[in-house]
Design a protein around this motif. Structure first.
Motif, short mmCIF file in Angstrom:
data_model
loop_
_atom_site.label_atom_id
_atom_site.label_comp_id
_atom_site.label_asym_id
_atom_site.label_seq_id
_atom_site.Cartn_x
_atom_site.Cartn_y
_atom_site.Cartn_z
N ILE A 49 73.01 69.54 59.01
CA ILE A 49 73.47 68.26 58.47
C ILE A 49 72.30 67.30 58.27
O ILE A 49 72.17 66.68 57.20
CB ILE A 49 74.56 67.64 59.38
CG1 ILE A 49 75.84 68.48 59.30
CG2 ILE A 49 74.83 66.20 58.99
CD1 ILE A 49 76.89 68.12 60.32
N ILE A 50 71.44 67.21 59.26
CA ILE A 50 70.28 66.31 59.16
C ILE A 50 69.37 66.73 58.00
O ILE A 50 68.98 65.90 57.17
CB ILE A 50 69.51 66.27 60.50
CG1 ILE A 50 70.34 65.58 61.57
CG2 ILE A 50 68.16 65.57 60.33
CD1 ILE A 50 69.80 65.74 62.98
N CYS A 51 69.05 68.02 57.94
CA CYS A 51 68.16 68.50 56.88
C CYS A 51 68.77 68.34 55.49
O CYS A 51 68.08 67.96 54.54
CB CYS A 51 67.79 69.96 57.12
SG CYS A 51 66.72 70.21 58.54
N LEU A 52 70.06 68.60 55.37
CA LEU A 52 70.70 68.46 54.06
C LEU A 52 70.87 67.01 53.65
O LEU A 52 70.82 66.70 52.45
CB LEU A 52 72.04 69.20 54.04
CG LEU A 52 71.94 70.73 54.08
CD1 LEU A 52 73.32 71.36 54.04
CD2 LEU A 52 71.06 71.27 52.96
N LEU A 53 71.03 66.11 54.61
CA LEU A 53 71.03 64.69 54.27
C LEU A 53 69.67 64.25 53.73
O LEU A 53 69.58 63.53 52.73
CB LEU A 53 71.42 63.84 55.49
CG LEU A 53 72.89 63.82 55.86
CD1 LEU A 53 73.11 63.08 57.17
CD2 LEU A 53 73.71 63.17 54.76
N ILE A 73 69.61 75.19 50.43
CA ILE A 73 70.74 75.29 51.38
C ILE A 73 70.63 76.59 52.19
O ILE A 73 70.83 76.59 53.41
CB ILE A 73 72.08 75.19 50.65
CG1 ILE A 73 72.30 73.76 50.15
CG2 ILE A 73 73.23 75.63 51.55
CD1 ILE A 73 73.48 73.59 49.22
N THR A 74 70.30 77.68 51.51
CA THR A 74 70.15 78.96 52.21
C THR A 74 69.01 78.90 53.23
O THR A 74 69.16 79.35 54.37
CB THR A 74 69.90 80.10 51.19
OG1 THR A 74 70.97 80.11 50.25
CG2 THR A 74 69.82 81.45 51.88
N ILE A 130 75.38 86.07 50.35
CA ILE A 130 73.97 85.93 50.71
C ILE A 130 73.83 84.98 51.89
O ILE A 130 73.05 85.22 52.82
CB ILE A 130 73.14 85.44 49.49
CG1 ILE A 130 73.08 86.54 48.44
CG2 ILE A 130 71.74 85.01 49.92
CD1 ILE A 130 72.52 86.10 47.11
N LEU A 131 74.59 83.89 51.88
CA LEU A 131 74.54 82.91 52.97
C LEU A 131 75.02 83.52 54.29
O LEU A 131 74.41 83.31 55.34
CB LEU A 131 75.37 81.69 52.60
CG LEU A 131 75.07 80.40 53.31
CD1 LEU A 131 73.62 80.00 53.13
CD2 LEU A 131 75.98 79.30 52.80
N ILE A 132 76.10 84.29 54.24
CA ILE A 132 76.62 84.95 55.44
C ILE A 132 75.59 85.93 56.00
O ILE A 132 75.31 85.95 57.21
CB ILE A 132 77.96 85.65 55.15
CG1 ILE A 132 79.05 84.61 54.88
CG2 ILE A 132 78.37 86.57 56.29
CD1 ILE A 132 80.33 85.19 54.29
#
Length: 152
Positions: A49-53, A73-74, A130-132
């Motif tokens: 959450i912090i990194c994506l913000l 995001i990945t 890919i994300l999983i």
């Protein structure tokens, strides 16, 4: 002769108590390991959450193209899971691959369910696969690193 019988009963009772305590201690340790795995997953989610913000602010105020979102995001997901599994598994001290994979799996299931509820659909795309996979692999790698950390 009665004294000998009394000693045998005393020894039997002692063995039963020791066995009971060992089983109880093992169950408590397994419970605390599960709690550590959950904490590792929560830590990973908070880091994400912090990194994506931060990334969203960068994206909003710069000319970075939006097509960079999926790779970022990945990468953020993998790095967050790696960190969370290193921290949680270093305290568990065993079965790094399995416990790390559990951190990644719990993380990705939680994120997937929340995002699917927010979007209103539960579809699986190549990006979600890919994300999983990256989540589970990052968790496994973090578990291996966490188990092998020497300064506990």
């Amino acid at each position: 002769y009665p004294l000998r019988r009394q000693r045998q009963m005393c020894i039997r009772d002692s063995v039963k108590d020791i066995t009971k305590n060992m089983v109880s201690e093992r169950k408590t340790k397994e419970d605390s390991n599960f709690v550590r795995i959950i904490k590792g997953s929560i830590l990973s989610i908070i880091l994400t959450i912090i990194c994506l913000l931060i990334f969203s602010l960068i994206l909003a105020y710069t000319n970075i193209p939006e097509k960079t979102m999926i790779p970022v995001i990945t990468a953020v997901t993998a790095i967050s899971i790696l960190a969370g599994s290193i921290i949680s598994v270093s305290k568990i001290e065993k079965k790094g691959i399995i416990n790390g994979a559990l951190v990644g799996l719990i993380y990705i299931l939680t994120i997937y369910i929340i995002s699917s509820i927010a979007k209103g659909n539960f579809g699986i795309t190549i990006n979600s696969i890919i994300l999983i996979a990256s989540a589970i692999i990052a968790g496994m790698l973090g578990g291996i690193i966490g188990v092998n950390i020497k300064n506990r």
